[in-house]
Write a protein that holds these residues in place. Structure first.
Motif, PDB file in Angstrom:
ATOM      1  N   TYR A  89       0.828  -1.214   0.000  1.00 12.14           N
ATOM      2  CA  TYR A  89       0.000   0.000   0.000  1.00 12.14           C
ATOM      3  C   TYR A  89       0.861   1.261   0.000  1.00 12.14           C
ATOM      4  O   TYR A  89       1.719   1.436   0.874  1.00 12.14           O
TER       5      TYR A  89
ATOM      6  N   GLY B 186      -0.724  -3.622  10.557  1.00 10.36           N
ATOM      7  CA  GLY B 186      -0.868  -3.272   9.136  1.00 10.36           C
ATOM      8  C   GLY B 186       0.012  -2.092   8.764  1.00 10.36           C
ATOM      9  O   GLY B 186      -0.464  -1.075   8.257  1.00 10.36           O
ATOM     10  N   SER B 187       1.307  -2.226   8.974  1.00 12.66           N
ATOM     11  CA  SER B 187       2.209  -1.061   8.841  1.00 12.66           C
ATOM     12  C   SER B 187       2.502  -0.688   7.393  1.00 12.66           C
ATOM     13  O   SER B 187       3.008   0.411   7.135  1.00 12.66           O
ATOM     14  N   GLY B 188       2.221  -1.570   6.437  1.00 11.62           N
ATOM     15  CA  GLY B 188       2.389  -1.223   5.015  1.00 11.62           C
ATOM     16  C   GLY B 188       3.798  -0.725   4.712  1.00 11.62           C
ATOM     17  O   GLY B 188       4.789  -1.409   4.955  1.00 11.62           O
TER      18      GLY B 188
ATOM     19  N   GLU C 286       2.128  -1.065  15.692  1.00 14.23           N
ATOM     20  CA  GLU C 286       1.274  -0.728  14.545  1.00 14.23           C
ATOM     21  C   GLU C 286       0.837  -2.025  13.867  1.00 14.23           C
ATOM     22  O   GLU C 286       1.666  -2.851  13.481  1.00 14.23           O
TER      23      GLU C 286
ATOM     24  N   THR D 178       2.537 -11.239  10.185  1.00 17.63           N
ATOM     25  CA  THR D 178       1.467 -12.028  10.791  1.00 17.63           C
ATOM     26  C   THR D 178       0.147 -11.272  10.666  1.00 17.63           C
ATOM     27  O   THR D 178       0.116 -10.104  10.285  1.00 17.63           O
ATOM     28  N   SER D 179      -0.928 -11.959  10.993  1.00 20.55           N
ATOM     29  CA  SER D 179      -2.233 -11.317  11.013  1.00 20.55           C
ATOM     30  C   SER D 179      -2.454 -10.667  12.381  1.00 20.55           C
ATOM     31  O   SER D 179      -2.268 -11.327  13.420  1.00 20.55           O
ATOM     32  N   PHE D 180      -2.819  -9.391  12.356  1.00 23.30           N
ATOM     33  CA  PHE D 180      -3.008  -8.615  13.594  1.00 23.30           C
ATOM     34  C   PHE D 180      -1.769  -8.755  14.487  1.00 23.30           C
ATOM     35  O   PHE D 180      -0.655  -8.590  13.992  1.00 23.30           O
TER      36      PHE D 180
ATOM     37  N   ASP E 219       2.294  -6.935   9.696  1.00 16.30           N
ATOM     38  CA  ASP E 219       1.510  -6.850   8.462  1.00 16.30           C
ATOM     39  C   ASP E 219       1.313  -8.269   7.931  1.00 16.30           C
ATOM     40  O   ASP E 219       2.209  -9.107   8.038  1.00 16.30           O
ATOM     41  N   ILE E 220       0.145  -8.476   7.369  1.00 14.14           N
ATOM     42  CA  ILE E 220      -0.186  -9.789   6.825  1.00 14.14           C
ATOM     43  C   ILE E 220       0.569 -10.037   5.515  1.00 14.14           C
ATOM     44  O   ILE E 220       0.765 -11.172   5.095  1.00 14.14           O
TER      45      ILE E 220
ATOM     46  N   GLY F 184      -5.286  -7.060   0.273  1.00 11.67           N
ATOM     47  CA  GLY F 184      -5.649  -7.020   1.701  1.00 11.67           C
ATOM     48  C   GLY F 184      -5.500  -5.639   2.296  1.00 11.67           C
ATOM     49  O   GLY F 184      -5.821  -5.420   3.464  1.00 11.67           O
ATOM     50  N   ALA F 185      -5.009  -4.693   1.512  1.00 11.93           N
ATOM     51  CA  ALA F 185      -4.817  -3.340   2.040  1.00 11.93           C
ATOM     52  C   ALA F 185      -6.122  -2.558   2.108  1.00 11.93           C
ATOM     53  O   ALA F 185      -6.227  -1.596   2.858  1.00 11.93           O
TER      54      ALA F 185
ATOM     55  N   THR G 215      -3.290   7.780   5.136  1.00 13.02           N
ATOM     56  CA  THR G 215      -2.003   7.739   5.844  1.00 13.02           C
ATOM     57  C   THR G 215      -1.642   9.143   6.340  1.00 13.02           C
ATOM     58  O   THR G 215      -1.231   9.324   7.498  1.00 13.02           O
TER      59      THR G 215
ATOM     60  N   GLN H  56      -7.661 -11.517   2.551  1.00 11.57           N
ATOM     61  CA  GLN H  56      -6.935 -11.884   3.779  1.00 11.57           C
ATOM     62  C   GLN H  56      -6.134 -13.172   3.572  1.00 11.57           C
ATOM     63  O   GLN H  56      -5.012 -13.294   4.047  1.00 11.57           O
TER      64      GLN H  56
ATOM     65  N   ASN I   7      -4.423   1.463  10.673  1.00  7.73           N
ATOM     66  CA  ASN I   7      -5.119   1.993   9.495  1.00  7.73           C
ATOM     67  C   ASN I   7      -5.526   0.743   8.706  1.00  7.73           C
ATOM     68  O   ASN I   7      -4.736   0.218   7.926  1.00  7.73           O
TER      69      ASN I   7
HETATM   70  C1  SAM Z   1      -4.829   0.801   4.395  1.00  2.99           C
HETATM   71  S1  SAM Z   1      -3.305  -0.077   4.451  1.00  2.99           S
HETATM   72  C2  SAM Z   1      -2.405   0.964   5.600  1.00  2.99           C
HETATM   73  C3  SAM Z   1      -0.905   0.874   5.462  1.00  2.99           C
HETATM   74  C4  SAM Z   1      -0.132   1.889   6.301  1.00  2.99           C
HETATM   75  N1  SAM Z   1      -0.319   1.667   7.704  1.00  2.99           N
HETATM   76  C5  SAM Z   1      -0.542   3.299   5.949  1.00  2.99           C
HETATM   77  O1  SAM Z   1      -1.223   3.936   6.783  1.00  2.99           O
HETATM   78  O2  SAM Z   1      -0.214   3.749   4.847  1.00  2.99           O
HETATM   79  C6  SAM Z   1      -3.747  -1.503   5.453  1.00  2.99           C
HETATM   80  C7  SAM Z   1      -2.576  -2.420   5.779  1.00  2.99           C
HETATM   81  O3  SAM Z   1      -3.073  -3.452   6.640  1.00  2.99           O
HETATM   82  C8  SAM Z   1      -2.517  -4.690   6.232  1.00  2.99           C
HETATM   83  N2  SAM Z   1      -3.419  -5.759   6.721  1.00  2.99           N
HETATM   84  C9  SAM Z   1      -4.603  -6.164   6.210  1.00  2.99           C
HETATM   85  N3  SAM Z   1      -5.123  -7.149   6.955  1.00  2.99           N
HETATM   86  C10 SAM Z   1      -4.250  -7.374   7.973  1.00  2.99           C
HETATM   87  C11 SAM Z   1      -4.220  -8.275   9.068  1.00  2.99           C
HETATM   88  N4  SAM Z   1      -5.207  -9.168   9.262  1.00  2.99           N
HETATM   89  N5  SAM Z   1      -3.166  -8.228   9.910  1.00  2.99           N
HETATM   90  C12 SAM Z   1      -2.138  -7.348   9.712  1.00  2.99           C
HETATM   91  N6  SAM Z   1      -2.116  -6.480   8.678  1.00  2.99           N
HETATM   92  C13 SAM Z   1      -3.151  -6.478   7.828  1.00  2.99           C
HETATM   93  C14 SAM Z   1      -2.407  -4.583   4.733  1.00  2.99           C
HETATM   94  O4  SAM Z   1      -1.507  -5.524   4.180  1.00  2.99           O
HETATM   95  C15 SAM Z   1      -1.955  -3.131   4.578  1.00  2.99           C
HETATM   96  O5  SAM Z   1      -0.559  -3.023   4.606  1.00  2.99           O
END
Ligand code: SAM
Length: 223
Positions: free
Chosen positions: A19, A51-53, A49, A100-102, A75-76, A142-143, A25, A135, A120
């Motif tokens: 993402y 989902g750090s992207g 954080e 990992t997830s969450f 991040d997943i 998944g973003a 962001t 997912q 985010n």
């Molecule tokens: C909207 S993007 C935000 C990225 C970054 N934090 C930003 O603000 O630009 C959502 C992020 O959450 C991640 N994500 C989605 N599902 C997830 C999960 N179950 N666990 C961890 N990360 C996840 C995605 O891969 C993506 O990188």
């Protein structure tokens, strides 16, 4: 004004897989900046954080709070983890990234230890199946795919965030108007004793974005 982290090391190939920082962001950065004094005064030790992207948000808060804080990112999407790691390095912020997830594998170690939680999430309303497949794929899809009302992924995390937060912990969440902000706030208070405020909101094209801050509601002691 706190500078936006340097992302010049990330390429279009990275953004094909991860993402790219966008309005959500940047609103998130503005919200953290508006809370900068409270964040510093709370003397956090651990920031997480989900989902750090690209790593933009964690690098930003790392610039605010400095090296005494442990910065954990999950991040997943494995490529997102690599980008977060390199963005931390580029901005001289040490980010520990877990693919990992969450916060699943960290939950027991971090129980009531985290002072700042950031998320985010994928908040865009989609078919249930689209969010489910995204997912599973652990890719860039998944973003954004958030399922029915955009809350399918977020809700899973909302069920657990209270277990991560320290007594003084604060949780920042990005959400869309369509996610039903009043309902999220009511549910978090009623079911998890987390009170909340809208830190910032902004219209960006078709999206009306909100940044919510949750904290544990203190008991009022009456004599
Ligand atoms: C909207 S993007 C935000 C990225 C970054 N934090 C930003 O603000 O630009 C959502 C992020 O959450 C991640 N994500 C989605 N599902 C997830 C999960 N179950 N666990 C961890 N990360 C996840 C995605 O891969 C993506 O990188």
């Amino acid at each position: 004004m706190i500078p936006t982290p340097d992302l010049s090391h990330l390429t279009s190939e990275d953004y094909a897989l991860t993402y790219e920082p966008a309005e959500d962001t940047f609103l998130f950065l503005d919200a953290l900046e508006s809370d900068v004094e409270d964040l510093k005064n709370s003397r956090p030790l651990i920031c997480l954080e989900i989902g750090s992207g690209s790593g933009c948000v964690s690098s930003f808060i790392g610039q605010i709070l400095g090296p005494s804080v442990l910065y954990l990112c999950t991040d997943i999407n494995p490529h997102a983890c690599r980008c977060s790691q390199s963005t931390g390095k580029q901005n001289k912020v040490s980010l520990e990234c877990v693919n990992t997830s969450f916060a699943s594998p960290l939950m027991s170690r971090l129980r009531h230890q985290v002072d700042v939680v950031l998320f985010n999430p994928p908040y865009v309303p989609t078919e249930y199946e689209e969010a489910h497949i995204a997912q599973q794929a652990k890719s860039i899809s998944g973003a954004w795919a958030g399922g029915y009302d955009g809350m399918q992924v977020t809700n899973t995390f909302l069920e657990t965030v209270k277990d991560l937060l320290s007594d003084k912990g604060r949780f920042y969440l990005v959400a869309l108007k369509q996610n039903n902000i009043p309902e999220i706030q009511r549910r978090m208070l009623d079911e998890h004793n987390l009170e909340s405020e809208v830190v910032l909101q902004r219209r960006a094209g078709r999206e009306h974005l909100f940044i919510l801050r949750f904290t544990i509601k203190k008991k009022v002691i009456t004599s």
